[in-house]
Design an enzyme around this catalytic site. Structure first.
Site, PDB file in Angstrom:
ATOM      1  N   ARG A 294       0.774  -1.258   0.000  1.00 23.55           N
ATOM      2  CA  ARG A 294       0.000   0.000   0.000  1.00 23.55           C
ATOM      3  C   ARG A 294       0.793   1.289   0.000  1.00 23.55           C
ATOM      4  O   ARG A 294       0.206   2.366  -0.093  1.00 23.55           O
ATOM      5  CB  ARG A 294      -0.972   0.036   1.195  1.00 23.55           C
ATOM      6  CG  ARG A 294      -1.926  -1.145   1.311  1.00 23.55           C
ATOM      7  CD  ARG A 294      -2.844  -1.263   0.121  1.00 23.55           C
ATOM      8  NE  ARG A 294      -3.940  -2.199   0.368  1.00 23.55           N
ATOM      9  CZ  ARG A 294      -4.640  -2.777  -0.603  1.00 23.55           C
ATOM     10  NH1 ARG A 294      -4.351  -2.533  -1.868  1.00 23.55           N
ATOM     11  NH2 ARG A 294      -5.623  -3.602  -0.305  1.00 23.55           N
TER      12      ARG A 294
ATOM     13  N   ASP B   6      -2.283  -5.813 -11.391  1.00 22.74           N
ATOM     14  CA  ASP B   6      -3.129  -6.481 -10.405  1.00 22.74           C
ATOM     15  C   ASP B   6      -4.032  -5.515  -9.643  1.00 22.74           C
ATOM     16  O   ASP B   6      -3.662  -4.391  -9.333  1.00 22.74           O
ATOM     17  CB  ASP B   6      -2.277  -7.254  -9.399  1.00 22.74           C
ATOM     18  CG  ASP B   6      -3.154  -8.000  -8.405  1.00 22.74           C
ATOM     19  OD1 ASP B   6      -3.990  -8.791  -8.847  1.00 22.74           O
ATOM     20  OD2 ASP B   6      -3.039  -7.747  -7.199  1.00 22.74           O
TER      21      ASP B   6
ATOM     22  N   HIS C 126      -3.823 -15.514  -8.175  1.00 23.20           N
ATOM     23  CA  HIS C 126      -4.950 -16.009  -7.359  1.00 23.20           C
ATOM     24  C   HIS C 126      -6.023 -16.803  -8.120  1.00 23.20           C
ATOM     25  O   HIS C 126      -7.166 -16.375  -8.238  1.00 23.20           O
ATOM     26  CB  HIS C 126      -5.601 -14.871  -6.570  1.00 23.20           C
ATOM     27  CG  HIS C 126      -5.750 -13.557  -7.314  1.00 23.20           C
ATOM     28  ND1 HIS C 126      -6.431 -13.439  -8.492  1.00 23.20           N
ATOM     29  CD2 HIS C 126      -5.294 -12.316  -7.014  1.00 23.20           C
ATOM     30  CE1 HIS C 126      -6.397 -12.172  -8.886  1.00 23.20           C
ATOM     31  NE2 HIS C 126      -5.705 -11.470  -8.002  1.00 23.20           N
TER      32      HIS C 126
ATOM     33  N   ASP D 137      -1.825 -12.730  -1.462  1.00 26.17           N
ATOM     34  CA  ASP D 137      -2.664 -11.612  -1.916  1.00 26.17           C
ATOM     35  C   ASP D 137      -3.114 -10.778  -0.705  1.00 26.17           C
ATOM     36  O   ASP D 137      -4.242 -10.292  -0.654  1.00 26.17           O
ATOM     37  CB  ASP D 137      -3.875 -12.103  -2.732  1.00 26.17           C
ATOM     38  CG  ASP D 137      -4.579 -10.955  -3.468  1.00 26.17           C
ATOM     39  OD1 ASP D 137      -4.001  -9.852  -3.553  1.00 26.17           O
ATOM     40  OD2 ASP D 137      -5.716 -11.167  -3.935  1.00 26.17           O
TER      41      ASP D 137
ATOM     42  N   ASN E 100      -0.209  -1.480  -7.390  1.00 29.59           N
ATOM     43  CA  ASN E 100      -1.393  -0.605  -7.372  1.00 29.59           C
ATOM     44  C   ASN E 100      -1.344   0.358  -6.192  1.00 29.59           C
ATOM     45  O   ASN E 100      -2.222   0.400  -5.341  1.00 29.59           O
ATOM     46  CB  ASN E 100      -2.695  -1.412  -7.393  1.00 29.59           C
ATOM     47  CG  ASN E 100      -2.826  -2.385  -6.237  1.00 29.59           C
ATOM     48  OD1 ASN E 100      -1.835  -2.744  -5.608  1.00 29.59           O
ATOM     49  ND2 ASN E 100      -4.040  -2.810  -5.947  1.00 29.59           N
TER      50      ASN E 100
ATOM     51  N   ASN F  48     -11.699 -10.459  -3.970  1.00 27.61           N
ATOM     52  CA  ASN F  48     -11.762 -10.625  -5.410  1.00 27.61           C
ATOM     53  C   ASN F  48     -10.477 -11.275  -5.916  1.00 27.61           C
ATOM     54  O   ASN F  48      -9.414 -10.715  -5.728  1.00 27.61           O
ATOM     55  CB  ASN F  48     -11.957  -9.252  -6.075  1.00 27.61           C
ATOM     56  CG  ASN F  48     -12.259  -9.378  -7.551  1.00 27.61           C
ATOM     57  OD1 ASN F  48     -12.608 -10.456  -8.035  1.00 27.61           O
ATOM     58  ND2 ASN F  48     -12.125  -8.289  -8.277  1.00 27.61           N
TER      59      ASN F  48
HETATM   60 ZN   LIG Z   1      -5.753  -9.485  -7.954  1.00 25.87          ZN
END
Ligand SMILES: [Zn+2]
Length: 453
Positions: free
Chosen positions: A77, A165, A245, A318, A107, A291
């Site tokens: 993060r 991702d 995943h 993940d 991300n 997700n």
């Molecule tokens: Zn993902």
């Protein structure tokens, strides 16, 4: 002047009498391991040991001693979302979970689409992290999905793969060009496989539970359609594809067939997709909103077979930490994701205790095989000379998952309050103690230099 070395940095550490499991060398036996100057000194399972004059000793009887876990998919993060996690807190969570290497997804804000951001993360990890952090670069500029990021610059700055991702690479032509680059560079393209039109508005697995709860489902086909597309592109380009995943039985079948046909495709599965079903969502538990979504018992059975057969290479967390506010919203609005680093082993050990997966396979999927994916022969191994990345856990210790005690800022776990069996006791990164359970004591012993038989 002789000064006592701080507890964190034993020069020599003898880990005595543990059950050493190192799939990279085919070791599965009781033995001793010596860590010396940050590296693996030796590993002995036949009673022959050569002891240094002085060393700290850890009594590891009853415990499993294995290479430090390697997580090829997590979210730290930082930069941009420090309220959810930072490199400091995320790497401490990793250490507490037994991980000594984590690959962080791009991300962030700014996303890791430039060499400067990748370098910034590496320097933060160096100054504030307690385990190794390997950044993943973006496939597209700004993760916007339209223009390829500067792969050359990102590779030079040390990213280990490319991924958008959180989102799929929806544009097939962009994905094709990314795979062409991966063929030449050897760096894999990690795709989050989701057909956004099929999944649109979905918040959990499509099926009878979603119907009962009145929630819109995400069909298995949303994942499988994209897995199938990516496989075709990997086949035609000769690129290196990695499926993030994997959550459905159909995806396992597609990957199995593709590998059988010689396509270069690897895959990972998360601890939660291996152990939890869509039933966790009953009661509208937003901590079970993730997700891809938690699927069915049939999917879990297929994922476990995929792991055993080698169709799925690695277990990756993940780890997706969120703030309480992100999850306190109603089910439709709540963020997707599970804070997974600290419960990974405890959750996965259930599969071992139930006889569904053997311990050596589990450890291989957390150490040797993810290191193979990274093409790092120095990681995920206890070979002499390798960095002393070692995880020691008690396979029988029971504990209750309590997010208030997490090192991660993300308290979002559907396992809160669950009894887990299997607990990380010590994590050593480069010879230094990154994590130690309070119950563990190290003692310093002096030996005359000698060999014992
Ligand atoms: Zn993902």
């Amino acid at each position: 002047m002789v000064t006592e070395r701080p507890d964190r940095q034993p020069k020599n550490l003898l880990i005595h009498g543990g059950h050493i499991i190192d799939p990279s060398q085919g070791v599965d036996a009781i033995g001793d391991l010596l860590i010396s100057d940050g590296k693996i000194g030796w590993l002995s399972t036949d009673g022959t040991v050569s002891l240094p004059e002085s060393c700290q000793v850890l009594d590891a009887r009853g415990m499993v001693v294995c290479p430090g876990f390697v997580d090829i998919h997590c979210h730290l993060r930082q930069p941009g979302f420090e309220e959810k996690e930072t490199i400091a807190t995320g790497t401490r969570a990793a250490a507490k979970g037994g991980f000594t290497t984590v690959c962080c997804m791009p991300n962030t804000d700014p996303p890791i689409d430039s060499g400067a951001t990748a370098e910034y993360i590496k320097s933060l990890a160096e100054s504030e992290g307690v385990v190794r952090v390997l950044p993943v670069g973006c496939v597209s500029k700004g993760r916007a999905g339209s223009e390829l990021a500067d792969f050359g610059e990102l590779s030079t700055s040390g990213v280990i793969a490319f991924s958008d991702d959180g989102s799929p690479v929806a544009d097939s032509s962009l994905m094709r060009r990314a795979l062409e680059y991966s063929r030449d560079s050897g760096l894999p393209i990690i795709d989050h496989c989701e057909d956004l039109i099929l999944s649109q508005g979905g918040v959990m697995n499509e099926g009878s539970v979603a119907t009962r709860l009145g929630l819109k489902g995400i069909p298995a086909a949303a994942e499988e359609r994209m897995v199938a597309r990516d496989i075709e592109l990997a086949r035609s380009t000769g690129g290196r594809l990695h499926i993030a995943h994997v959550s459905t039985a159909g995806s396992v079948d597609l990957i199995r067939r593709a590998r059988g046909e010689g396509v270069s495709v690897t895959a990972e599965v998360t601890p939660h997709h291996l152990t939890l079903t869509e039933e966790m969502v009953a009661g509208y538990n937003t901590n079970a909103k993730v997700n891809p979504p938690l699927r069915t018992a049939q999917d879990i059975a297929a994922l476990i077979i995929g792991l055993k057969e080698g169709v799925i290479d690695a277990i990756a967390t993940d780890h997706a930490p969120h703030t309480a506010e992100d999850k306190m919203a109603d089910f439709l609005q709540a963020a997707f994701g599970i804070s997974g680093l600290e419960t990974a082993l405890g959750g996965l050990m259930e599969l071992v205790h139930q006889g569904k997966l053997n311990l050596v396979t589990l450890i291989s999927k957390l150490t040797y095989e993810p290191a193979l994916f990274l093409r790092r022969t120095d990681l995920g191994t206890l070979k002499p000379g390798a960095p002393a990345d070692v995880t020691i856990f008690d396979p029988e210790a029971e504990w209750v998952a309590n997010p208030d005690e997490f090192a991660s800022k993300g308290k979002n776990t559907p396992l809160a309050g669950s009894l887990l069996k299997g607990k990380v006791m010590i994590t050593i990164y480069g010879g230094q103690l990154s994590y130690k359970d309070d119950a563990i004591k190290l003692e310093t012993k002096r030996y005359a230099t000698r060999s014992e038989a």
